[in-house]
Design a protein around this motif. Structure first.
Motif, mmCIF file in Angstrom:
data_model
loop_
_atom_site.group_PDB
_atom_site.id
_atom_site.type_symbol
_atom_site.label_atom_id
_atom_site.label_comp_id
_atom_site.label_asym_id
_atom_site.label_seq_id
_atom_site.Cartn_x
_atom_site.Cartn_y
_atom_site.Cartn_z
ATOM 1 N N ASP A 32 34.137 45.831 50.174
ATOM 2 C CA ASP A 32 32.471 45.528 50.509
ATOM 3 C C ASP A 32 31.756 47.511 49.842
ATOM 4 O O ASP A 32 30.383 47.447 49.479
ATOM 5 C CB ASP A 32 31.716 45.592 52.185
ATOM 6 C CG ASP A 32 32.465 43.662 52.457
ATOM 7 O OD1 ASP A 32 32.452 44.127 50.573
ATOM 8 O OD2 ASP A 32 32.738 43.819 52.991
ATOM 9 N N LEU A 33 33.055 48.451 50.764
ATOM 10 C CA LEU A 33 32.110 49.463 49.941
ATOM 11 C C LEU A 33 31.877 49.640 48.591
ATOM 12 O O LEU A 33 30.631 50.816 48.264
ATOM 13 C CB LEU A 33 32.883 51.167 50.504
ATOM 14 C CG LEU A 33 33.007 51.952 50.197
ATOM 15 C CD1 LEU A 33 31.835 52.574 51.356
ATOM 16 C CD2 LEU A 33 33.497 53.034 51.068
ATOM 17 N N GLY A 34 32.877 49.465 47.732
ATOM 18 C CA GLY A 34 33.008 49.659 45.938
ATOM 19 C C GLY A 34 31.955 49.108 46.230
ATOM 20 O O GLY A 34 30.838 49.816 45.161
ATOM 21 N N ARG A 35 31.156 48.053 46.370
ATOM 22 C CA ARG A 35 30.015 46.968 46.280
ATOM 23 C C ARG A 35 28.582 47.555 46.702
ATOM 24 O O ARG A 35 27.626 47.904 45.375
ATOM 25 C CB ARG A 35 30.046 45.464 46.337
ATOM 26 C CG ARG A 35 30.939 44.764 46.086
ATOM 27 C CD ARG A 35 31.460 43.540 46.326
ATOM 28 N NE ARG A 35 32.111 42.038 46.164
ATOM 29 C CZ ARG A 35 33.491 42.326 46.313
ATOM 30 N NH1 ARG A 35 33.909 42.517 47.526
ATOM 31 N NH2 ARG A 35 34.131 41.259 46.068
ATOM 32 N N VAL A 82 43.055 36.689 39.057
ATOM 33 C CA VAL A 82 41.954 37.430 40.232
ATOM 34 C C VAL A 82 40.620 36.923 40.028
ATOM 35 O O VAL A 82 39.624 36.820 40.553
ATOM 36 C CB VAL A 82 42.531 38.575 40.535
ATOM 37 C CG1 VAL A 82 41.681 39.414 41.674
ATOM 38 C CG2 VAL A 82 44.066 38.532 40.851
ATOM 39 N N ALA A 83 40.245 37.378 38.471
ATOM 40 C CA ALA A 83 38.869 37.415 38.446
ATOM 41 C C ALA A 83 38.589 36.092 38.033
ATOM 42 O O ALA A 83 37.235 35.969 38.164
ATOM 43 C CB ALA A 83 38.499 38.589 37.321
ATOM 44 N N SER A 84 38.636 35.070 37.796
ATOM 45 C CA SER A 84 38.479 33.848 36.912
ATOM 46 C C SER A 84 39.737 33.002 37.894
ATOM 47 O O SER A 84 40.384 32.984 37.861
ATOM 48 C CB SER A 84 38.125 33.531 35.562
ATOM 49 O OG SER A 84 37.949 31.840 35.567
ATOM 50 N N SER A 103 30.000 50.721 38.401
ATOM 51 C CA SER A 103 29.950 49.266 36.896
ATOM 52 C C SER A 103 31.483 48.827 37.175
ATOM 53 O O SER A 103 32.020 49.243 37.775
ATOM 54 C CB SER A 103 30.015 50.221 35.561
ATOM 55 O OG SER A 103 31.456 51.147 35.812
ATOM 56 N N PRO A 104 31.094 47.286 36.343
ATOM 57 C CA PRO A 104 32.623 47.027 37.069
ATOM 58 C C PRO A 104 34.138 47.791 36.459
ATOM 59 O O PRO A 104 35.122 47.143 37.351
ATOM 60 C CB PRO A 104 31.903 46.137 36.205
ATOM 61 C CG PRO A 104 30.953 45.493 36.143
ATOM 62 C CD PRO A 104 29.836 46.653 36.486
ATOM 63 N N LEU A 105 34.128 48.470 35.789
ATOM 64 C CA LEU A 105 34.888 48.816 35.227
ATOM 65 C C LEU A 105 35.366 50.398 35.916
ATOM 66 O O LEU A 105 36.275 50.003 36.805
ATOM 67 C CB LEU A 105 34.776 49.719 33.873
ATOM 68 C CG LEU A 105 35.964 49.886 33.734
ATOM 69 C CD1 LEU A 105 37.157 49.229 33.310
ATOM 70 C CD2 LEU A 105 35.603 51.290 31.842
ATOM 71 N N ASP A 106 34.992 50.654 36.921
ATOM 72 C CA ASP A 106 34.540 51.655 37.360
ATOM 73 C C ASP A 106 35.323 51.151 39.364
ATOM 74 O O ASP A 106 35.574 51.740 39.376
ATOM 75 C CB ASP A 106 32.847 52.621 38.286
ATOM 76 C CG ASP A 106 32.736 53.651 37.303
ATOM 77 O OD1 ASP A 106 33.707 54.006 36.280
ATOM 78 O OD2 ASP A 106 31.453 53.241 36.794
ATOM 79 N N PHE A 107 34.801 50.099 39.277
ATOM 80 C CA PHE A 107 34.818 49.298 40.463
ATOM 81 C C PHE A 107 36.412 48.682 40.484
ATOM 82 O O PHE A 107 37.329 48.980 41.181
ATOM 83 C CB PHE A 107 33.919 47.830 40.877
ATOM 84 C CG PHE A 107 34.307 47.170 41.619
ATOM 85 C CD1 PHE A 107 33.868 47.769 43.381
ATOM 86 C CD2 PHE A 107 35.277 45.850 42.004
ATOM 87 C CE1 PHE A 107 34.569 46.800 43.758
ATOM 88 C CE2 PHE A 107 35.567 45.235 42.249
ATOM 89 C CZ PHE A 107 35.177 45.366 44.036
ATOM 90 N N PHE A 108 36.873 48.219 39.040
ATOM 91 C CA PHE A 108 38.500 48.057 39.091
ATOM 92 C C PHE A 108 38.955 49.055 39.347
ATOM 93 O O PHE A 108 40.669 49.717 39.792
ATOM 94 C CB PHE A 108 38.240 46.990 37.779
ATOM 95 C CG PHE A 108 39.671 47.173 37.421
ATOM 96 C CD1 PHE A 108 40.086 45.970 38.497
ATOM 97 C CD2 PHE A 108 40.795 47.862 36.816
ATOM 98 C CE1 PHE A 108 41.848 45.694 37.657
ATOM 99 C CE2 PHE A 108 41.822 47.831 36.345
ATOM 100 C CZ PHE A 108 42.416 46.305 37.006
ATOM 101 N N LEU A 109 38.743 50.363 38.760
ATOM 102 C CA LEU A 109 39.763 51.391 38.180
ATOM 103 C C LEU A 109 39.792 52.386 39.386
ATOM 104 O O LEU A 109 40.645 53.120 39.921
ATOM 105 C CB LEU A 109 38.803 52.529 37.045
ATOM 106 C CG LEU A 109 39.502 51.970 35.443
ATOM 107 C CD1 LEU A 109 38.786 52.549 34.460
ATOM 108 C CD2 LEU A 109 40.762 51.830 35.277
ATOM 109 N N LYS A 110 38.283 52.114 40.546
ATOM 110 C CA LYS A 110 37.988 52.860 41.264
ATOM 111 C C LYS A 110 39.159 52.739 42.761
ATOM 112 O O LYS A 110 38.729 52.947 43.927
ATOM 113 C CB LYS A 110 37.249 54.299 41.276
ATOM 114 C CG LYS A 110 36.835 54.963 40.908
ATOM 115 C CD LYS A 110 35.430 55.740 40.406
ATOM 116 C CE LYS A 110 35.677 56.692 39.528
ATOM 117 N NZ LYS A 110 33.917 57.463 38.830
#
Length: 255
Positions: A154-157, A86-88, A162-169
């Motif tokens: 969009d809300l997460g961004r 998904v990331a790349s 951090s990228p890790l927080d974005f993924f985990l949350k």
């Protein structure tokens, strides 16, 4: 309260249907005079289990360990690969065709290689359980990670974590229902993979019991092992459903 009553009703109906099936099976075998070597009555199978229950328990334990080992590895690798896919986009273009090609190869054809590479212990059975089940986790995890609503992303961004927080949350909670759906499929496939591995080379496990009993035409022992595999599969699936209910309490899980 109504949910508990509904579960109790389903348990009673399912149990009653099973008892009726066993009684019909027992009666049919005796009335039609079917040879035990062809189809033993349920009473003979249950007697076999009762007589050698410690022996069967040891083989169940072996199969359970290899199944859970392969399943855990499939979840870790499947979710990890899904994150990378998904990331790349480049990683997807390079790796995904190889994953699909590997999944298209009959797994039984690969099992002897695992024995050559890893020996005849737990390892080749775990590897086979992993290989058969990982694709189910991978596909559902990719689908879940890509299906998170755009407004949530969009809300997460906007929150600028951090990228890790974005993924985990953000991404992981949104993808969790799909991942758990893949896990419900994978746990059954892991059990199949463990049995396939035991068929190829093993001195323990329910797969070995079936294969050795087939060689001596001990049909009652084959049915006893299959019966235990059915119970094990139901319990493992139920455990994943229980985990799904705890991990996603906002969803209605149909089991």
């Amino acid at each position: 309260m109504s949910t508990s009553l509904d579960k109790a009703r389903r348990a009673v109906v399912g149990g009653t249907a099973l008892v009726v099936l066993l009684v019909l099976w027992e009666v049919a075998v005796h009335v039609l005079k079917v040879r035990p070597i062809t189809l033993p009555p349920p009473s003979t199978v249950l007697l076999e289990l009762a007589r050698e229950w410690r022996w069967y328990l040891d083989h169940c334990y072996y199969t359970l360990i290899t199944t859970l080992g392969g399943f855990a590895l499939a979840v870790l690798v499947g979710v990890g690969l899904a994150m990378l896919l998904v990331a790349s986009r480049n990683f997807t273009d390079a790796v995904y065709p190889m994953i699909v090609a590997l999944n298209s190869v009959p797994k039984v054809a690969i099992a002897p290689l695992f024995v050559i590479w890893m020996g005849t212990g737990y390892e080749p059975k775990i590897a086979m359980a992993f290989l058969i089940s990982v694709f189910a986790v991978l596909v559902d995890a990719v689908h879940g990670l890509r299906s998170v609503p755009q407004d949530v992303l969009d809300l997460g961004r906007v929150l600028k974590g951090s990228p890790l927080d974005f993924f985990l949350k953000v991404r992981l909670p949104g993808a969790l229902p799909s991942i758990l759906t893949g896990m419900k499929v994978a746990i059954a496939l892991s059990l199949v993979g463990a049995i396939v591995g035991e068929f190829v080379a093993s001195q323990r496990g329910l797969g070995y019991v079936i294969l050795s009993a087939q060689g001596t035409f001990d049909t009652a022992r084959v049915f006893a092992a299959v019966f235990l595999l059915a119970i094990m599969g139901m319990l493992l699936y139920g455990a994943v459903v229980w985990m799904e209910r705890r991990a996603t309490p906002w969803r209605v899980v149909h089991d």
